[in-house]
Scaffold this motif. Structure first.
Motif, PDB file in Angstrom:
ATOM      1  N   GLY A 296       0.818  -1.207   0.000  1.00 52.81           N
ATOM      2  CA  GLY A 296       0.000   0.000   0.000  1.00 52.81           C
ATOM      3  C   GLY A 296       0.850   1.254   0.000  1.00 52.81           C
TER       4      GLY A 296
ATOM      5  N   LYS B 186       2.053   2.062  -3.423  1.00 50.07           N
ATOM      6  CA  LYS B 186       1.043   2.418  -4.420  1.00 50.07           C
ATOM      7  C   LYS B 186       0.235   3.661  -4.069  1.00 50.07           C
ATOM      8  CE  LYS B 186       0.374  -2.346  -6.041  1.00 50.07           C
ATOM      9  NZ  LYS B 186       0.770  -2.100  -7.434  1.00 50.07           N
TER      10      LYS B 186
ATOM     11  N   VAL C 255      -3.229   5.517   3.348  1.00 48.97           N
ATOM     12  CA  VAL C 255      -3.130   4.113   3.769  1.00 48.97           C
ATOM     13  C   VAL C 255      -3.119   3.984   5.287  1.00 48.97           C
ATOM     14  CG1 VAL C 255      -1.727   2.016   3.669  1.00 48.97           C
ATOM     15  CG2 VAL C 255      -1.916   3.477   1.650  1.00 48.97           C
TER      16      VAL C 255
ATOM     17  N   GLY D  13      -5.185   3.428  -2.079  1.00 49.44           N
ATOM     18  CA  GLY D  13      -4.980   3.657  -0.652  1.00 49.44           C
ATOM     19  C   GLY D  13      -6.103   3.089   0.179  1.00 49.44           C
TER      20      GLY D  13
ATOM     21  N   TYR E 159      -5.887  -1.016  -0.076  1.00 40.37           N
ATOM     22  CA  TYR E 159      -4.837  -1.619   0.748  1.00 40.37           C
ATOM     23  C   TYR E 159      -4.977  -1.234   2.213  1.00 40.37           C
ATOM     24  CZ  TYR E 159      -2.385  -3.439  -3.301  1.00 40.37           C
ATOM     25  OH  TYR E 159      -2.044  -4.158  -4.419  1.00 40.37           O
ATOM     26  N   GLY E 160      -5.457  -0.021   2.471  1.00 42.23           N
ATOM     27  CA  GLY E 160      -5.676   0.377   3.853  1.00 42.23           C
ATOM     28  C   GLY E 160      -6.747  -0.469   4.524  1.00 42.23           C
TER      29      GLY E 160
ATOM     30  N   THR F 214      -5.431  -4.005   5.041  1.00 38.80           N
ATOM     31  CA  THR F 214      -4.501  -3.982   6.171  1.00 38.80           C
ATOM     32  C   THR F 214      -5.257  -3.885   7.487  1.00 38.80           C
ATOM     33  OG1 THR F 214      -2.834  -2.886   4.783  1.00 38.80           O
ATOM     34  CG2 THR F 214      -2.506  -2.800   7.163  1.00 38.80           C
TER      35      THR F 214
END
Length: 287
Positions: free
Chosen positions: A85, A88, A94, A151, A154-155, A158
Motif C-alpha cells: 500500500g 502504491k 493508507v 490507498g 490496501y488500507g 490492512t
C-alpha cells in the motif's frame, strides 16, 4: 482503563507512527525488507523472552508453537499489505484507513462472534471513525490517478489483518497466558522462517535492499517490537475492545508526519479526518 495501561497504549501509538514513517521511506524489495526487520526484531526480543522464561520457571506446551504460527501468518499478511500500500498510495491515506478500519472490525467481531455487548456510545464511536476515514480519503476516492482508490483498498485490507491479529493476540496472552515479550519474539522467529523461501528466491536483492534500507530496518526492528509488546501487556489488564481503538491515536501523528516529511497533499483535510477518527476512538474508549 487504568492510567498505566493508557500510558502504555499511547506510548505504543507514538512508536508505531514513527516506525511506519521509516517503512514508508524504504526503497528496496518489499519482501526482503519485511523479512529483514522481522528478523532483526526477533533477534532483539527473543533473548529477552527466553531469559524471562528461565528466570520465572514458566513452561509452555504446543500452545506457544501454534499461537506463534497463527500470529506470524497474520502479521506477514499485514506487513505485505501495508508495504505494498505504501508503494502504491500516500501514507496519509493508507495509514489512517488501516488504523481506523482495524478497531471497527474488532468491535464488530467482538459483538457478532464473541458475544460482547458494547455500549451505544462505542457503536457511535465506530461510525464516527468510518466518517473520519471518508474525510481522509476525500471525494476523488476511485480516481486512479490520485492513488486514493489504491490507498483505500490496501488500507482496508490492512485494517482487516490488524483486527485479525489483535483478536488472536489478545486470546494468546490472556486465555493461553503466554508471556507477551516471549510471544512476540517467538512469533517473529517463526515469521522469519516462513518468509525465508521467498527471500532465498530473491537473494540477489538482499544486498541492495540492505544498502538502501539498513537504517529503516534498524528503526523498525527497535520501535515495532516496543509498540506491540506495550500493547500486549496492556491487553493483559484491559479489554481488547478498549485497547484496539485507543492505540489508533497514532493516526494523528502519522497524518501530520506524512504532510511534514513527504509533502503529501491536502494536509488540512487529512488532519481534519484524522482528528475525527480520534474523536471516534475517544468515544469508544470512554464507553
Amino acid at each position: 482503563m487504568s492510567t498505566l495501561a493508557l500510558l502504555m497504549v499511547l506510548g505504543a501509538s507514538v512508536a508505531h507512527a514513527l516506525w511506519n514513517i521509516a517503512a514508508k521511506s524504504s526503497s528496496g524489495d518489499t519482501t526482503v525488507f519485511v523479512w529483514m526487520y522481522y528478523t532483526a526484531g526477533a533477534m532483539l526480543c527473543l533473548p529477552v523472552g527466553l531469559t524471562l522464561l528461565v528466570m520465572r520457571g514458566d513452561s509452555y506446551g504446543w500452545e506457544l508453537l501454534y499461537a506463534a504460527m497463527i500470529t506470524a501468518l497474520l502479521h506477514i499478511t499485514y506487513a505485505m499489505l501495508l508495504q505494498t500500500g505504501y508503494r502504491k498510495a500516500d501514507l496519509g491515506v493508507v495509514y489512517p484507513v488501516a488504523r481506523g478500519v482495524g478497531p471497527v472490525l474488532t468491535i464488530v467481531v467482538a459483538v457478532a462472534v464473541l458475544g460482547e455487548r458494547p455500549e451505544t456510545l462505542a457503536l457511535v464511536g465506530g461510525l464516527v471513525i468510518i466518517g473520519g476515514i471518508l474525510i481522509v480519503t476525500g471525494r476523488r476516492l476511485f480516481q486512479r490517478a490520485s492513488g486514493l482508490g489504491a490507498g483505500l483498498l490496501y488500507g482496508s485490507a490492512t485494517g482487516a489483518a490488524i483486527a485479525a491479529y489483535t483478536l488472536w493476540d489478545n486470546y494468546s496472552v490472556n486465555d493461553l497466558a503466554i508471556e507477551p515479550i516471549l510471544y512476540f519474539g517467538f512469533s517473529g522467529a517463526v515469521q522469519c522462517l516462513i518468509m525465508l523461501p521467498w527471500v532465498i528466491r530473491k537473494r540477489a536483492l538482499i544486498r541492495p535492499t540492505w544498502r538502501s534500507d539498513r537504517r529503516q530496518v534498524g528503526i523498525i526492528a527497535a520501535l515495532s517490537p516496543l509498540a506491540y509488546v506495550l500493547v500486549l501487556y496492556a491487553m493483559t489488564t484491559t479489554s481488547v475492545a478498549l485497547v484496539a481503538p485507543v492505540r489508533e491515536s497514532s493516526i494523528v501523528i502519522g497524518a501530520l508526519l506524512a504532510w511534514w516529511l513527504f509533502k503529501e497533499p491536502d494536509p488540512v483535510r487529512r488532519v481534519a479526518g484524522a482528528l475525527v477518527v480520534v474523536v471516534g476512538i475517544s468515544l469508544v474508549a470512554v464507553s
